[in-house]
Motif scaffolding. Sequence first.
Motif, mmCIF file in Angstrom:
data_model
loop_
_atom_site.group_PDB
_atom_site.id
_atom_site.type_symbol
_atom_site.label_atom_id
_atom_site.label_comp_id
_atom_site.label_asym_id
_atom_site.label_seq_id
_atom_site.Cartn_x
_atom_site.Cartn_y
_atom_site.Cartn_z
ATOM 1 N N PRO A 113 1.393 -51.279 -39.396
ATOM 2 C CA PRO A 113 0.517 -51.361 -40.571
ATOM 3 C C PRO A 113 0.857 -50.327 -41.640
ATOM 4 O O PRO A 113 0.503 -50.512 -42.807
ATOM 5 N N LEU A 114 1.568 -49.266 -41.268
ATOM 6 C CA LEU A 114 1.957 -48.275 -42.283
ATOM 7 C C LEU A 114 2.925 -48.870 -43.305
ATOM 8 O O LEU A 114 3.019 -48.382 -44.426
ATOM 9 N N ASP A 115 3.623 -49.941 -42.924
ATOM 10 C CA ASP A 115 4.511 -50.608 -43.886
ATOM 11 C C ASP A 115 3.736 -51.095 -45.108
ATOM 12 O O ASP A 115 4.266 -51.183 -46.202
ATOM 13 N N PHE A 116 2.460 -51.439 -44.887
ATOM 14 C CA PHE A 116 1.649 -52.043 -45.937
ATOM 15 C C PHE A 116 0.534 -51.129 -46.440
ATOM 16 O O PHE A 116 -0.354 -51.577 -47.153
ATOM 17 N N ALA A 117 0.596 -49.878 -46.071
ATOM 18 C CA ALA A 117 -0.471 -48.953 -46.438
ATOM 19 C C ALA A 117 -0.635 -48.838 -47.949
ATOM 20 O O ALA A 117 -1.757 -48.690 -48.449
ATOM 21 N N ASP A 118 0.467 -48.943 -48.675
ATOM 22 C CA ASP A 118 0.383 -48.830 -50.135
ATOM 23 C C ASP A 118 -0.420 -49.962 -50.764
ATOM 24 O O ASP A 118 -0.953 -49.822 -51.855
ATOM 25 N N ILE A 119 -0.525 -51.095 -50.067
ATOM 26 C CA ILE A 119 -1.289 -52.222 -50.599
ATOM 27 C C ILE A 119 -2.782 -51.898 -50.624
ATOM 28 O O ILE A 119 -3.498 -52.255 -51.556
ATOM 29 N N VAL A 120 -3.254 -51.216 -49.587
ATOM 30 C CA VAL A 120 -4.690 -50.942 -49.494
ATOM 31 C C VAL A 120 -5.084 -49.602 -50.109
ATOM 32 O O VAL A 120 -6.254 -49.379 -50.395
ATOM 33 N N ALA A 121 -4.119 -48.742 -50.313
ATOM 34 C CA ALA A 121 -4.401 -47.433 -50.918
ATOM 35 C C ALA A 121 -4.337 -47.578 -52.433
ATOM 36 O O ALA A 121 -3.262 -47.613 -53.014
ATOM 37 N N LYS A 122 -5.486 -47.664 -53.063
ATOM 38 C CA LYS A 122 -5.544 -47.908 -54.514
ATOM 39 C C LYS A 122 -5.776 -46.626 -55.319
ATOM 40 O O LYS A 122 -5.235 -46.467 -56.393
ATOM 41 N N ASP A 123 -6.581 -45.740 -54.787
ATOM 42 C CA ASP A 123 -6.927 -44.533 -55.540
ATOM 43 C C ASP A 123 -6.001 -43.379 -55.137
ATOM 44 O O ASP A 123 -5.366 -43.414 -54.089
ATOM 45 N N PRO A 124 -5.915 -42.331 -55.968
ATOM 46 C CA PRO A 124 -5.004 -41.215 -55.697
ATOM 47 C C PRO A 124 -5.257 -40.514 -54.354
ATOM 48 O O PRO A 124 -4.304 -40.124 -53.675
ATOM 49 N N ILE A 125 -6.495 -40.390 -53.937
ATOM 50 C CA ILE A 125 -6.793 -39.719 -52.667
ATOM 51 C C ILE A 125 -6.263 -40.551 -51.502
ATOM 52 O O ILE A 125 -5.605 -40.017 -50.598
ATOM 53 N N SER A 126 -6.528 -41.844 -51.509
ATOM 54 C CA SER A 126 -6.031 -42.719 -50.438
ATOM 55 C C SER A 126 -4.510 -42.728 -50.403
ATOM 56 O O SER A 126 -3.905 -42.665 -49.333
ATOM 57 N N ILE A 130 -2.233 -41.588 -47.219
ATOM 58 C CA ILE A 130 -1.239 -42.479 -46.610
ATOM 59 C C ILE A 130 0.096 -41.765 -46.487
ATOM 60 O O ILE A 130 0.754 -41.836 -45.445
ATOM 61 N N LYS A 131 0.505 -41.057 -47.521
ATOM 62 C CA LYS A 131 1.781 -40.326 -47.470
ATOM 63 C C LYS A 131 1.745 -39.270 -46.366
ATOM 64 O O LYS A 131 2.726 -39.083 -45.643
ATOM 65 N N ILE A 132 0.620 -38.583 -46.213
ATOM 66 C CA ILE A 132 0.482 -37.578 -45.152
ATOM 67 C C ILE A 132 0.560 -38.251 -43.779
ATOM 68 O O ILE A 132 1.269 -37.782 -42.883
ATOM 69 N N ILE A 133 -0.145 -39.374 -43.590
ATOM 70 C CA ILE A 133 -0.131 -40.090 -42.309
ATOM 71 C C ILE A 133 1.275 -40.599 -41.992
ATOM 72 O O ILE A 133 1.754 -40.464 -40.861
ATOM 73 N N GLN A 134 1.968 -41.155 -42.989
ATOM 74 C CA GLN A 134 3.325 -41.633 -42.768
ATOM 75 C C GLN A 134 4.245 -40.485 -42.356
ATOM 76 O O GLN A 134 5.048 -40.626 -41.431
ATOM 77 N N ARG A 135 4.124 -39.349 -43.029
ATOM 78 C CA ARG A 135 4.955 -38.190 -42.702
ATOM 79 C C ARG A 135 4.654 -37.700 -41.286
ATOM 80 O O ARG A 135 5.557 -37.426 -40.503
ATOM 81 N N LYS A 136 3.370 -37.600 -40.921
ATOM 82 C CA LYS A 136 2.991 -37.148 -39.578
ATOM 83 C C LYS A 136 3.445 -38.135 -38.499
ATOM 84 O O LYS A 136 3.842 -37.723 -37.418
ATOM 85 N N ALA A 137 3.375 -39.433 -38.784
ATOM 86 C CA ALA A 137 3.793 -40.441 -37.803
ATOM 87 C C ALA A 137 5.285 -40.332 -37.510
ATOM 88 O O ALA A 137 5.712 -40.595 -36.383
ATOM 89 N N ARG A 138 6.068 -39.912 -38.496
ATOM 90 C CA ARG A 138 7.528 -39.812 -38.322
ATOM 91 C C ARG A 138 7.988 -38.430 -37.877
ATOM 92 O O ARG A 138 9.164 -38.227 -37.600
ATOM 93 N N LYS A 139 7.046 -37.485 -37.802
ATOM 94 C CA LYS A 139 7.399 -36.117 -37.430
ATOM 95 C C LYS A 139 8.111 -36.118 -36.070
ATOM 96 O O LYS A 139 7.655 -36.734 -35.116
ATOM 97 N N GLY A 140 9.216 -35.439 -36.016
ATOM 98 C CA GLY A 140 10.002 -35.349 -34.791
ATOM 99 C C GLY A 140 11.083 -36.406 -34.691
ATOM 100 O O GLY A 140 11.946 -36.336 -33.825
ATOM 101 N N LEU A 141 11.017 -37.413 -35.560
ATOM 102 C CA LEU A 141 12.045 -38.458 -35.540
ATOM 103 C C LEU A 141 13.186 -38.156 -36.512
ATOM 104 O O LEU A 141 14.263 -38.708 -36.368
ATOM 105 N N ASN A 142 12.899 -37.344 -37.501
ATOM 106 C CA ASN A 142 13.954 -37.054 -38.474
ATOM 107 C C ASN A 142 14.090 -35.570 -38.724
ATOM 108 O O ASN A 142 13.365 -34.772 -38.298
#
Length: 142
Positions: A113-126, A130-142
């Motif tokens: 679902p993170l592939d589509f997070a930008d679709i549901v994140a409309k406001d600057p806070i969301s 999303i960017k923080i969650i995506q970065r944390k989800a990939r932590k340790g992989l790169n």
Amino acid sequence: MDIKTIAENFDKALTERNIPSILKFFHENCEITTLNVTLKGKEGAQQWLKWLFEKTPQLDFEPVVIISEGNVFYEEFYAIVKLKNGQIIRSHQAETLIFEENKLKILKIFFNPLDFADIVAKDPISKRLIKIIQRKARKGLN
């Protein structure tokens, strides 16, 4: 008609976005599961289609792996979504389709679902969250 042909026709109908045509593929007692939500019956199929088409203004598929045996069809594919703002999302997905009497009885769709997070994140806070969650989800992989 074999289930591979039915599945291909189903994908074609999805890209054409014709809900009445798509609903003809479904068994009366079908189940659709995605994002850990299960929808049942043709009403559930219609709800899923409404949700899908709201989120994906333009949708295409690129098959990667197809396995078909008996009444079970498995496919890995790329869903290519073009948003209204021109952004293109290419999401690696998988689905399992189980047929009964040449109708789609069970459809299970798997994707990140993170592939589509930008679709549901409309406001600057969301969008920032999303960017923080995506970065944390990939932590340790790169």
